[in-house]
Design a protein around this motif. Sequence first.
Motif, short mmCIF file in Angstrom:
data_model
loop_
_atom_site.label_atom_id
_atom_site.label_comp_id
_atom_site.label_asym_id
_atom_site.label_seq_id
_atom_site.Cartn_x
_atom_site.Cartn_y
_atom_site.Cartn_z
N ALA A 21 0.83 -1.21 0.00
CA ALA A 21 0.00 0.00 0.00
C ALA A 21 0.86 1.25 0.00
O ALA A 21 0.54 2.25 -0.66
N SER A 22 1.99 1.22 0.72
CA SER A 22 2.88 2.38 0.76
C SER A 22 3.51 2.64 -0.60
O SER A 22 3.70 3.80 -0.99
N CYS A 23 3.84 1.57 -1.34
CA CYS A 23 4.40 1.73 -2.68
C CYS A 23 3.40 2.46 -3.59
O CYS A 23 3.80 3.32 -4.40
N GLU A 24 2.13 2.13 -3.47
CA GLU A 24 1.12 2.79 -4.29
C GLU A 24 0.99 4.28 -3.92
O GLU A 24 0.78 5.13 -4.79
N SER A 40 -5.18 -9.33 -4.33
CA SER A 40 -4.39 -10.46 -4.79
C SER A 40 -4.61 -10.70 -6.28
O SER A 40 -5.29 -9.93 -6.97
N ASN A 41 -4.05 -11.81 -6.78
CA ASN A 41 -4.23 -12.18 -8.18
C ASN A 41 -5.71 -12.21 -8.55
O ASN A 41 -6.55 -12.68 -7.78
N TYR A 84 3.31 -6.26 -8.96
CA TYR A 84 4.51 -6.88 -8.42
C TYR A 84 5.80 -6.29 -8.98
O TYR A 84 6.82 -6.24 -8.30
N GLU A 85 5.75 -5.84 -10.24
CA GLU A 85 6.93 -5.24 -10.84
C GLU A 85 7.33 -3.96 -10.09
O GLU A 85 8.50 -3.72 -9.81
N ALA A 89 10.79 -3.29 -7.70
CA ALA A 89 11.68 -2.15 -7.95
C ALA A 89 11.82 -1.28 -6.70
O ALA A 89 12.91 -0.81 -6.37
N MET A 90 10.72 -1.07 -5.99
CA MET A 90 10.76 -0.26 -4.77
C MET A 90 11.57 -0.98 -3.68
O MET A 90 12.30 -0.34 -2.91
#
Length: 430
Positions: A21-24, A40-41, A84-85, A89-90
Amino acid sequence: MSLPQPLKSVYALADANSFYASCEKVFRPELEGKPVVVLSNNDGCVIAQSKEAKAALALYMCRPWFEVKEAAEKIGTIAFSSNYELYGAMSNRFVQTLRHFSPRVEVYSIDESFMDMTGLRRDLSVYGQEIKHTVRQWTGLPICIGFGHSKTLAKLANHCAKKQPGWDGVCDLTSLSVPELDHLLASLEISTVWGVGKRLERRLHAVGVTNVLQLKHADPKRIRDKFGVLLERTVRELNGEVWLELDQMVPEANQVISSRSFGHRIDSLTDLQAAISFHAGNAAERMRKKGLYANAVYVFIQNSPHDEAPYYCGQQMIALPSPTNSTQQITKAALWLLSKVYQPGVYYLKGGVMLMELVAEGGQQRELFGFSQQDSKNHRLMGTIDKVNAKYGRGTVKTAAEGVRQDWQMRRVLKSPGYLHQWKGLLKVR
């Protein structure tokens, strides 16, 4: 003349808060302070929540999204498909930032890393705040840090830093006196200890061990006799002994798997061949990055156990004549296995390919006459394909068996852009 005393080991654990969530949120500053969930998927279940979502929704992990979607949207929750990509990277940026603060870093998971702080002559609480603010400035990720004389204590300190606001995201157990540390440990439930799950917690409760301090004071030998060597090591680590060394090397993989749920149920053999070919190529590429070769290929396909139709999981493995890292050879073997396990009339929901009994190039058993000229050509071909795909994106060059249209791919309709790995995903400033 007395010899100098060896330095007491000090470890730190840095953990990114609500990582997915933080990455977003990093690339969407307008989401700061708003509830965010990541699915999820196939956008099936909630697998990550921001602190605002946790407070407002009180969801347990893996709750189906369709069950909570209406309530979540009423409070303004923003949902994202798993990217996921972006998260990978993060994570790399997070780890590279940590390497500026410690000469030895062990990547424990995508959002957690241990650091060796032994011999550092600084106030660790102040240093932890410096690390925390630098990671926030350089990556945008909020983190918590715990310090301890063992990895188990560092993990416990990180829990305190995250759960107790008074620590301001940094907890240094090494600075506490023995009475202060014991008072803190007595307030912590046994389940907060690294490696103590619900089943083990119940067994410990049955013998009167209900908090961390009681576990720390337990007799290690009696613990070993009743619960095994792993819990004995945990007890010793709680007492400041180092039994888990920092591991900077990623252990050599025993297997590589590529598997995801399909975007919709499929019964066509042609669609399954395309999906299995994709997973075979993906697994082979990941294996080559590790410098490994496969001795066996395993394929499985299955429908959902929740369908009204009988559950079916077709699975089969084949040993290869010699170790290989060739996408063509692995795909050929995988498709042959698929032909053996495929049953018409079944609506399949998931499939995958696993490469097994992996060996390094120098450790593999060669054929009687060694590698042929064809093997040498294949090695160069795979290297060229990997370079092209690394530069222009996975799938730029692929086997024809993967097909052009991949309608079976999992659904990610709420996926954020590829901010860090796709040109079209770069942020635009107006």
